[in-house]
Design a protein around this motif. Sequence first.
Motif, PDB file in Angstrom:
ATOM      1  N   LEU A 159       0.812  -1.223   0.000  1.00 54.58           N
ATOM      2  CA  LEU A 159       0.000   0.000   0.000  1.00 54.58           C
ATOM      3  C   LEU A 159       0.848   1.278   0.000  1.00 54.58           C
ATOM      4  N   TYR A 160       2.158   1.165   0.095  1.00 56.78           N
ATOM      5  CA  TYR A 160       3.020   2.351   0.123  1.00 56.78           C
ATOM      6  C   TYR A 160       2.745   3.276  -1.057  1.00 56.78           C
ATOM      7  N   GLN A 161       2.536   2.709  -2.223  1.00 59.30           N
ATOM      8  CA  GLN A 161       2.328   3.526  -3.422  1.00 59.30           C
ATOM      9  C   GLN A 161       1.107   4.432  -3.310  1.00 59.30           C
ATOM     10  N   HIS A 162       0.174   4.098  -2.414  1.00 54.39           N
ATOM     11  CA  HIS A 162      -1.049   4.880  -2.267  1.00 54.39           C
ATOM     12  C   HIS A 162      -0.888   6.084  -1.341  1.00 54.39           C
ATOM     13  N   TRP A 163       0.200   6.121  -0.560  1.00 59.16           N
ATOM     14  CA  TRP A 163       0.322   7.250   0.365  1.00 59.16           C
ATOM     15  C   TRP A 163       1.730   7.827   0.489  1.00 59.16           C
ATOM     16  N   MET A 164       2.750   7.126   0.056  1.00 63.40           N
ATOM     17  CA  MET A 164       4.116   7.670   0.126  1.00 63.40           C
ATOM     18  C   MET A 164       4.436   8.402  -1.170  1.00 63.40           C
ATOM     19  N   THR A 165       4.783   9.654  -1.047  1.00 65.43           N
ATOM     20  CA  THR A 165       5.127  10.481  -2.206  1.00 65.43           C
ATOM     21  C   THR A 165       6.344   9.909  -2.927  1.00 65.43           C
TER      22      THR A 165
END
Length: 184
Positions: A52-58
Amino acid sequence: MKFAKYLFIVVGVIFLTLVAIGIFKTDYQSKASIEINAPQSQVFAVYNNPLLYQHWMTNYQSLEQLEGQINEVGNKHRLSFTTGSGEISILEQTLLAYKADELIRYSYQNQWLEGTSTAKFERTDAGATKINLTLNYTGKGIVQNALLFLLGSTIDEGHQHNLEQLKKLIEESQPEQLEDSSEQ
């Protein structure tokens, strides 16, 4: 001619100031926090899920597992991010401490800096979850320390922005939808 002389003096003073900062200011701290209207276990699970990092980490690109297992103290992985100029920046992390639903602490390093990142998760009286993120870091040289000094507020804003994106992701999604999106 006088103008050039004064310009040279001003530039020299600025340069010497940055060199002095790079020599004497070697430790930095960045803090960010946010309250998310969701149970602590859900917030922790989403924060800690590499899918899920791609959904919230710039600018997040990828995660490569190097050693150990995820959530196992001592595990190492490599995170890749895109910089503002489109280049790839690599950050290697080692898990130092892990307590499910409460704490994640990493040491990290790349070609510019090294430090530790600590994320603490607390349940509020209202039933929401508060995340407190603290990063302690230092540059790997005089130039890097001077740049970190100049970019301090931008770094803080970046971490706060990521937490706001995490909040949006969690509060606007259902847990079942998050699981489905991670499998795609």
